[in-house]
Write a protein that holds these residues in place. Sequence first.
Motif, PDB file in Angstrom:
ATOM      1  N   THR A  90       0.827  -1.209   0.000  1.00 32.13           N
ATOM      2  CA  THR A  90       0.000   0.000   0.000  1.00 32.13           C
ATOM      3  C   THR A  90       0.857   1.254   0.000  1.00 32.13           C
ATOM      4  OG1 THR A  90      -1.792  -1.138   1.160  1.00 32.13           O
ATOM      5  CG2 THR A  90      -1.776   1.269   1.260  1.00 32.13           C
ATOM      6  N   GLU A  91       1.934   1.254   0.790  1.00 29.90           N
ATOM      7  CA  GLU A  91       2.826   2.414   0.827  1.00 29.90           C
ATOM      8  C   GLU A  91       3.489   2.629  -0.531  1.00 29.90           C
ATOM      9  OE1 GLU A  91       4.161   2.304   5.553  1.00 29.90           O
ATOM     10  OE2 GLU A  91       5.259   1.138   4.055  1.00 29.90           O
ATOM     11  N   TYR A  92       3.903   1.532  -1.184  1.00 31.55           N
ATOM     12  CA  TYR A  92       4.528   1.676  -2.500  1.00 31.55           C
ATOM     13  C   TYR A  92       3.525   2.241  -3.504  1.00 31.55           C
ATOM     14  CZ  TYR A  92       7.185   0.707  -6.704  1.00 31.55           C
ATOM     15  OH  TYR A  92       7.860   0.848  -7.900  1.00 31.55           O
ATOM     16  N   LEU A  93       2.273   1.766  -3.441  1.00 36.96           N
ATOM     17  CA  LEU A  93       1.230   2.260  -4.330  1.00 36.96           C
ATOM     18  C   LEU A  93       1.011   3.761  -4.122  1.00 36.96           C
ATOM     19  CD1 LEU A  93      -1.119   1.933  -6.322  1.00 36.96           C
ATOM     20  CD2 LEU A  93      -2.536   1.150  -4.403  1.00 36.96           C
ATOM     21  N   LEU A  94       0.948   4.196  -2.868  1.00 39.39           N
ATOM     22  CA  LEU A  94       0.747   5.620  -2.583  1.00 39.39           C
ATOM     23  C   LEU A  94       1.949   6.446  -3.041  1.00 39.39           C
ATOM     24  CD1 LEU A  94      -0.893   5.439   0.962  1.00 39.39           C
ATOM     25  CD2 LEU A  94      -2.012   5.992  -1.207  1.00 39.39           C
ATOM     26  N   GLN A  95       3.153   5.911  -2.888  1.00 38.80           N
ATOM     27  CA  GLN A  95       4.342   6.619  -3.354  1.00 38.80           C
ATOM     28  C   GLN A  95       4.306   6.826  -4.862  1.00 38.80           C
ATOM     29  OE1 GLN A  95       7.906   4.679  -2.010  1.00 38.80           O
ATOM     30  NE2 GLN A  95       7.618   5.262   0.126  1.00 38.80           N
ATOM     31  N   LYS A  96       3.905   5.795  -5.586  1.00 40.12           N
ATOM     32  CA  LYS A  96       3.821   5.933  -7.045  1.00 40.12           C
ATOM     33  C   LYS A  96       2.784   6.986  -7.431  1.00 40.12           C
ATOM     34  CE  LYS A  96       5.486   4.252  -9.963  1.00 40.12           C
ATOM     35  NZ  LYS A  96       6.721   4.605 -10.733  1.00 40.12           N
ATOM     36  N   ARG A  97       1.644   6.998  -6.733  1.00 43.64           N
ATOM     37  CA  ARG A  97       0.612   7.988  -7.045  1.00 43.64           C
ATOM     38  C   ARG A  97       1.092   9.399  -6.727  1.00 43.64           C
ATOM     39  NH1 ARG A  97      -4.594   4.429  -4.824  1.00 43.64           N
ATOM     40  NH2 ARG A  97      -4.958   3.333  -6.817  1.00 43.64           N
ATOM     41  N   LEU A  98       1.781   9.570  -5.606  1.00 42.96           N
ATOM     42  CA  LEU A  98       2.311  10.883  -5.261  1.00 42.96           C
ATOM     43  C   LEU A  98       3.391  11.320  -6.260  1.00 42.96           C
ATOM     44  CD1 LEU A  98       2.581  10.610  -1.377  1.00 42.96           C
ATOM     45  CD2 LEU A  98       1.083  12.156  -2.657  1.00 42.96           C
ATOM     46  N   ALA A  99       4.241  10.388  -6.677  1.00 40.05           N
ATOM     47  CA  ALA A  99       5.272  10.726  -7.660  1.00 40.05           C
ATOM     48  C   ALA A  99       4.636  11.171  -8.971  1.00 40.05           C
ATOM     49  CB  ALA A  99       6.188   9.534  -7.888  1.00 40.05           C
ATOM     50  N   SER A 100       3.567  10.497  -9.389  1.00 34.36           N
ATOM     51  CA  SER A 100       2.871  10.888 -10.621  1.00 34.36           C
ATOM     52  C   SER A 100       2.209  12.251 -10.458  1.00 34.36           C
ATOM     53  CB  SER A 100       1.817   9.841 -10.986  1.00 34.36           C
ATOM     54  OG  SER A 100       2.426   8.624 -11.377  1.00 34.36           O
ATOM     55  N   ALA A 101       1.675  12.517  -9.270  1.00 33.89           N
ATOM     56  CA  ALA A 101       1.071  13.825  -9.002  1.00 33.89           C
ATOM     57  C   ALA A 101       2.118  14.926  -9.096  1.00 33.89           C
ATOM     58  CB  ALA A 101       0.405  13.827  -7.621  1.00 33.89           C
ATOM     59  N   CYS A 102       3.311  14.680  -8.548  1.00 34.61           N
ATOM     60  CA  CYS A 102       4.388  15.671  -8.625  1.00 34.61           C
ATOM     61  C   CYS A 102       4.763  15.955 -10.071  1.00 34.61           C
ATOM     62  CB  CYS A 102       5.608  15.173  -7.850  1.00 34.61           C
ATOM     63  SG  CYS A 102       5.405  15.184  -6.072  1.00 34.61           S
ATOM     64  N   GLU A 103       4.857  14.914 -10.870  1.00 33.62           N
ATOM     65  CA  GLU A 103       5.190  15.112 -12.279  1.00 33.62           C
ATOM     66  C   GLU A 103       4.126  15.943 -12.977  1.00 33.62           C
ATOM     67  OE1 GLU A 103       8.009  14.236 -14.004  1.00 33.62           O
ATOM     68  OE2 GLU A 103       8.713  13.813 -11.976  1.00 33.62           O
ATOM     69  N   ALA A 104       2.849  15.671 -12.671  1.00 36.38           N
ATOM     70  CA  ALA A 104       1.753  16.429 -13.278  1.00 36.38           C
ATOM     71  C   ALA A 104       1.773  17.885 -12.832  1.00 36.38           C
ATOM     72  CB  ALA A 104       0.417  15.779 -12.923  1.00 36.38           C
ATOM     73  N   LEU A 105       2.086  18.122 -11.562  1.00 35.00           N
ATOM     74  CA  LEU A 105       2.151  19.492 -11.042  1.00 35.00           C
ATOM     75  C   LEU A 105       3.308  20.257 -11.672  1.00 35.00           C
ATOM     76  CD1 LEU A 105       1.379  18.690  -7.300  1.00 35.00           C
ATOM     77  CD2 LEU A 105      -0.060  20.060  -8.827  1.00 35.00           C
ATOM     78  N   LYS A 106       4.463  19.618 -11.837  1.00 36.25           N
ATOM     79  CA  LYS A 106       5.598  20.280 -12.479  1.00 36.25           C
ATOM     80  C   LYS A 106       5.293  20.569 -13.952  1.00 36.25           C
ATOM     81  CE  LYS A 106       8.759  17.262 -11.136  1.00 36.25           C
ATOM     82  NZ  LYS A 106      10.081  16.612 -10.995  1.00 36.25           N
TER      83      LYS A 106
END
Length: 323
Positions: free
Chosen positions: A252-268
Amino acid sequence: MLTTLSTSSLPVDQFRSDLHAVCGSFQVEPAASRDHLRGAVAHEARGGFEFAHVAKDAQSIRRDRSNIARDGAEHFFLIVQEEGRALMSQRESVSMLRPGDLVLIDSAEPSEFTFFGSYSRQLSVHLPRMELQKRFGDALRGGLFMPRSDHTTLAIIAVLAKAFQPNNNPTQSSYLGEAMYGLLGSMLFANGTPARCIDADVGNARLLERAVAYIDANHTDCELTIQRMAVDLKASSRQLQRAFTSLDITPTEYLLQKRLASACEALKQQRMTENKTFISTIAYSVGFNDLSYFNRLFRATFNCTPSQYKDVNADPGPGCLPM
């Protein structure tokens, strides 16, 4: 640790070029599609040995047939895991390397190291292929894994530590080389069976590799759950939990990390293109179906809101992204 190595933020292309110059042609996949990574590649000769120091926070490094065709593949690499962890695969051998573990890699065979975006550092001893073939013949093979708890591993580490001591003379270096080859022979002929080359936890290592690939490909699906992933991978939730313990996180933590990383890329990307996409749209597009939960998790992870992250003018640095 046998050695230390200073690192810096490098363009991925520069890291790839440095790695090629020292170790041969490899494909480098950065974490979260970043164009920079924290890393360094260095080469030195000590005690009669050629060494490569390789540090990076990449997603993976692999060598396929096209890479092998670009250089002579004249060496075997005896790799010491110095920091972090790495999932290694070559031929039928799959092993999770932890600090102090060893693996012998054949540069003429495809291989892959997966780091999951975390910082990892290896010391590689470059051993001439012709010398090894002359000594060991058909017993020579890549993918040979030796855990740090094995007595032969401890002896090899001791030889390498001696090689890094200052003021080694040529006679001493010659004996160190003979000691290294003798210990490699002990590894290759252990118990007269190749079973030693496969990690005892190979099932968990292979499941982890499949699970990480599954999450990487499907993490933006809001309906994805660990239970559904277990069914799709034909494993139990308990097996998945055990497989991820080698990364010191849960599925679950790995899944959330991937989602947060994708969110950061979208925000940048939004900042660079001046796109007016709503934060809620980004949250849903990367797999979150609860905006308030996304905002709380983002603030807890980055110590700022998604809007504040979007409005900064520079990347937050290699330590900020969860991946």
